[in-house]
Scaffold this motif. Structure first.
Motif, PDB file in Angstrom:
ATOM      1  N   ASN A   4      13.265  60.746  -7.373  1.00 31.28           N
ATOM      2  CA  ASN A   4      12.192  61.696  -7.129  1.00 31.28           C
ATOM      3  C   ASN A   4      12.711  62.940  -6.407  1.00 31.28           C
ATOM      4  N   THR A   5      14.043  63.075  -6.352  1.00 33.59           N
ATOM      5  CA  THR A   5      14.690  64.174  -5.656  1.00 33.59           C
ATOM      6  C   THR A   5      15.647  64.887  -6.595  1.00 33.59           C
ATOM      7  N   PHE A   6      15.686  66.228  -6.532  1.00 36.25           N
ATOM      8  CA  PHE A   6      16.684  66.976  -7.288  1.00 36.25           C
ATOM      9  C   PHE A   6      17.319  68.029  -6.386  1.00 36.25           C
ATOM     10  N   GLY A   7      18.535  68.454  -6.772  1.00 40.48           N
ATOM     11  CA  GLY A   7      19.282  69.419  -5.982  1.00 40.48           C
ATOM     12  C   GLY A   7      20.346  68.742  -5.142  1.00 40.48           C
ATOM     13  N   HIS A   8      21.310  69.535  -4.653  1.00 41.69           N
ATOM     14  CA  HIS A   8      22.408  69.016  -3.844  1.00 41.69           C
ATOM     15  C   HIS A   8      22.297  69.504  -2.402  1.00 41.69           C
ATOM     16  N   LEU A   9      22.406  70.813  -2.192  1.00 44.82           N
ATOM     17  CA  LEU A   9      22.221  71.350  -0.849  1.00 44.82           C
ATOM     18  C   LEU A   9      20.783  71.806  -0.632  1.00 44.82           C
ATOM     19  N   PHE A  10      20.190  72.437  -1.621  1.00 43.54           N
ATOM     20  CA  PHE A  10      18.759  72.740  -1.594  1.00 43.54           C
ATOM     21  C   PHE A  10      18.073  71.601  -2.340  1.00 43.54           C
ATOM     22  N   ARG A  11      17.512  70.651  -1.590  1.00 38.75           N
ATOM     23  CA  ARG A  11      17.010  69.402  -2.165  1.00 38.75           C
ATOM     24  C   ARG A  11      15.485  69.357  -2.093  1.00 38.75           C
ATOM     25  N   VAL A  12      14.887  68.945  -3.187  1.00 37.47           N
ATOM     26  CA  VAL A  12      13.429  68.870  -3.272  1.00 37.47           C
ATOM     27  C   VAL A  12      13.030  67.447  -3.641  1.00 37.47           C
ATOM     28  N   GLY A  24       2.641  66.561  -3.101  1.00 38.64           N
ATOM     29  CA  GLY A  24       3.370  67.436  -2.197  1.00 38.64           C
ATOM     30  C   GLY A  24       4.860  67.295  -2.381  1.00 38.64           C
ATOM     31  N   CYS A  25       5.604  67.911  -1.465  1.00 37.03           N
ATOM     32  CA  CYS A  25       7.056  67.846  -1.553  1.00 37.03           C
ATOM     33  C   CYS A  25       7.668  68.052  -0.175  1.00 37.03           C
ATOM     34  N   VAL A  26       8.911  67.658  -0.075  1.00 41.76           N
ATOM     35  CA  VAL A  26       9.728  67.943   1.106  1.00 41.76           C
ATOM     36  C   VAL A  26      10.945  68.722   0.630  1.00 41.76           C
ATOM     37  N   VAL A  27      11.139  69.905   1.172  1.00 44.18           N
ATOM     38  CA  VAL A  27      12.291  70.738   0.854  1.00 44.18           C
ATOM     39  C   VAL A  27      13.300  70.597   1.983  1.00 44.18           C
ATOM     40  N   ASP A  28      14.466  70.073   1.653  1.00 44.28           N
ATOM     41  CA  ASP A  28      15.513  69.863   2.651  1.00 44.28           C
ATOM     42  C   ASP A  28      16.697  70.763   2.313  1.00 44.28           C
ATOM     43  N   GLY A  29      17.309  71.359   3.320  1.00 41.89           N
ATOM     44  CA  GLY A  29      18.472  72.204   3.098  1.00 41.89           C
ATOM     45  C   GLY A  29      18.176  73.682   3.070  1.00 41.89           C
ATOM     46  N   CYS A  30      16.931  74.060   3.299  1.00 40.18           N
ATOM     47  CA  CYS A  30      16.615  75.488   3.359  1.00 40.18           C
ATOM     48  C   CYS A  30      17.222  76.077   4.632  1.00 40.18           C
ATOM     49  N   ILE A  67       1.547  73.818   5.128  1.00 43.26           N
ATOM     50  CA  ILE A  67       2.909  73.612   5.613  1.00 43.26           C
ATOM     51  C   ILE A  67       2.833  72.687   6.827  1.00 43.26           C
ATOM     52  N   LEU A  68       3.441  71.518   6.720  1.00 44.48           N
ATOM     53  CA  LEU A  68       3.352  70.520   7.785  1.00 44.48           C
ATOM     54  C   LEU A  68       4.538  70.566   8.745  1.00 44.48           C
ATOM     55  N   SER A  69       5.665  71.104   8.289  1.00 42.84           N
ATOM     56  CA  SER A  69       6.855  71.130   9.149  1.00 42.84           C
ATOM     57  C   SER A  69       7.847  72.141   8.599  1.00 42.84           C
ATOM     58  N   GLY A  70       8.859  72.437   9.420  1.00 42.92           N
ATOM     59  CA  GLY A  70       9.963  73.253   8.957  1.00 42.92           C
ATOM     60  C   GLY A  70       9.775  74.749   9.061  1.00 42.92           C
ATOM     61  N   VAL A  71       8.603  75.192   9.555  1.00 40.82           N
ATOM     62  CA  VAL A  71       8.329  76.621   9.720  1.00 40.82           C
ATOM     63  C   VAL A  71       7.804  76.839  11.131  1.00 40.82           C
ATOM     64  N   PHE A  72       8.390  77.792  11.848  1.00 38.56           N
ATOM     65  CA  PHE A  72       8.015  78.084  13.221  1.00 38.56           C
ATOM     66  C   PHE A  72       7.274  79.414  13.284  1.00 38.56           C
ATOM     67  N   THR A  73       6.158  79.405  14.010  1.00 41.27           N
ATOM     68  CA  THR A  73       5.391  80.626  14.223  1.00 41.27           C
ATOM     69  C   THR A  73       5.531  81.064  15.678  1.00 41.27           C
ATOM     70  N   GLY A  84      15.251  75.517   9.429  1.00 39.91           N
ATOM     71  CA  GLY A  84      16.410  74.775   8.954  1.00 39.91           C
ATOM     72  C   GLY A  84      16.151  73.289   8.852  1.00 39.91           C
ATOM     73  N   THR A  85      15.004  72.833   9.335  1.00 44.73           N
ATOM     74  CA  THR A  85      14.617  71.424   9.235  1.00 44.73           C
ATOM     75  C   THR A  85      13.795  71.223   7.960  1.00 44.73           C
ATOM     76  N   PRO A  86      13.546  69.970   7.538  1.00 45.23           N
ATOM     77  CA  PRO A  86      12.797  69.739   6.305  1.00 45.23           C
ATOM     78  C   PRO A  86      11.424  70.418   6.325  1.00 45.23           C
ATOM     79  N   ILE A  87      11.110  71.076   5.229  1.00 48.58           N
ATOM     80  CA  ILE A  87       9.818  71.740   5.067  1.00 48.58           C
ATOM     81  C   ILE A  87       8.921  70.820   4.244  1.00 48.58           C
ATOM     82  N   ALA A  88       7.872  70.300   4.865  1.00 52.62           N
ATOM     83  CA  ALA A  88       6.936  69.414   4.181  1.00 52.62           C
ATOM     84  C   ALA A  88       5.705  70.203   3.757  1.00 52.62           C
TER      85      ALA A  88
END
Length: 374
Positions: A4-12, A24-30, A67-73, A84-88
């Motif tokens: 259920n995951t694709f990508g190597h460094l930019f992983r979804v 939904g999705c989790v984006v890891d490596g952004c 956006i549940l995580s990975g973005v700071f305001t 830089g942490t996983p974006i959910a």
């Protein structure tokens, strides 16, 4: 269920089912410190959203993303950026109609994934297909909105170029026309033809296939790796992973088989800025699995929607012959809403390869680069 995951460094990683409470999705490596607002993700989701015209499914999903995580305001400045942490990302389902599928819960829809899912897992979700539903692609579009911001200067655009037997006239191609019609069509006159054509298909209770073209501009030369990390191979895998896609081509694709060697060769000359200029782009911007700096051009073919109102012969889970009619709300041409999905997959692959390239060679080499003295 794995993979259920694709990508190597930019992983979804995507999750959820068509008739479940949410997808939904989790984006890891952004990378960190990339400006990102929820409105930027929402605008891409709105382009894919169902129920916007009579030519798509009438399922009314607002596709509102959280956006549940990975973005700071920053409360002081209001600045929003990735950490830089996983974006959910979460998208709630609000308009499921499971009862539409109650009559076919034990029947296999011809052309659909129900039978092979049962053969593999001993279970399939008859409620719109579960994970096999195109509903899952909303998660990819959300991830793609983030991917577009990873590689600087990248622009990814898509268009529907063929519906059934009717193709666009490329002499009338206008990117500005794409958002003006419900088909993502770059040719206004062909869009009018498609409207009457698809009305007939829809009223007959049938469906039709399509071809989508995705173009990426601003891609630097050097992305991709020879042999087993080819950029075009990863793009082909990404497009083939989209629901209902049955064929992919890069550049001229199958049409290249009709050309001679001299006609197919993308000849080169030095430009006024000291950089090579290609005189054509039959290769679609990729040679030897590595980007050339030209626009990357790819197309994929989407089969007709499997869920139609016309009776079809099938079998059920108990091995009995039967007939099936699929009720409910379905796209008469699922290829229409596949345009933003194709853009998202192109963006995700390019973001991944950009990060892989940067990790291996840094910001270089780039043209012109130092050569040994002659």
């Amino acid at each position: 269920m794995s993979f259920n995951t694709f990508g190597h460094l930019f992983r979804v990683t995507t999750f959820g089912e068509s008739h479940g409470p949410a997808i939904g999705c989790v984006v890891d490596g952004c990378p960190p410190r990339i400006p990102l607002r929820v409105e930027e993700i929402q605008s891409d989701l709105d382009r894919r959203r169902p129920g916007q015209s009579r030519f798509t499914t009438q399922r009314q999903e607002p596709d509102t993303v959280r956006i549940l995580s990975g973005v700071f305001t920053d409360d002081a400045t209001g600045t929003e950026m990735t950490t830089g942490t996983p974006i959910a990302l979460l998208i709630e389902n609000v308009d499921q109609r499971t009862k539409d599928y109650s009559d076919i819960r034990d029947k296999y829809r011809p052309g659909h994934a129900g039978f092979p899912y049962d053969a593999k897992y001993g279970f399939h979700d008859y409620r719109g297909g579960g994970r096999a539903s195109a509903r899952e692609t909303a998660s990819r579009v959300a991830a793609g909105a983030i991917a577009r911001k990873v590689a600087p200067g990248l622009t990814v655009r898509g268009a529907l170029v063929r519906m059934g037997p009717h193709a666009v006239d490329r002499t009338r191609w206008d990117w500005n026309e794409v958002p003006r019609n419900p088909f993502f069509c770059p040719d206004a006159r062909t869009a009018e033809l498609w409207a009457s054509y698809l009305d007939g298909v829809r009223k007959a209770g049938s469906s039709v296939g399509a071809v989508i073209e995705i173009v990426a501009d601003g891609v630097p030369a050097g992305l991709g790796a020879p042999v087993y990390g080819k950029l075009d191979a990863d793009l082909a895998a990404a497009f083939m992973g989209i629901n209902a896609v049955k064929g992919v081509e890069i550049g001229d694709g199958f049409a290249a088989a009709d050309l001679s060697g001299e006609a197919n060769a993308d000849e080169m000359r030095m430009g006024n800025d000291g950089r090579p200029v290609f005189l054509s782009n039959h290769a679609g911007g990729i040679l030897g699995g590595i980007s050339t700096g030209q626009p990357i051009v790819a197309r994929f073919a989407v089969k007709p929607t499997s869920s139609i109102l016309l009776p079809r012969q099938t079998v059920d889970r108990y091995g009995r012959d039967t007939d099936i009619v699929t009720k409910g709300r379905h796209d008469p041409c699922v290829g229409i809403r596949a345009v933003p999905v194709g853009e998202a997959m192109m963006a995700c692959v390019l973001a991944d390869h950009y990060l892989r390239h940067r990790g291996q060679v840094g910001e270089g080499p780039s043209w012109p680069f130092p050569l040994p003295a002659r």
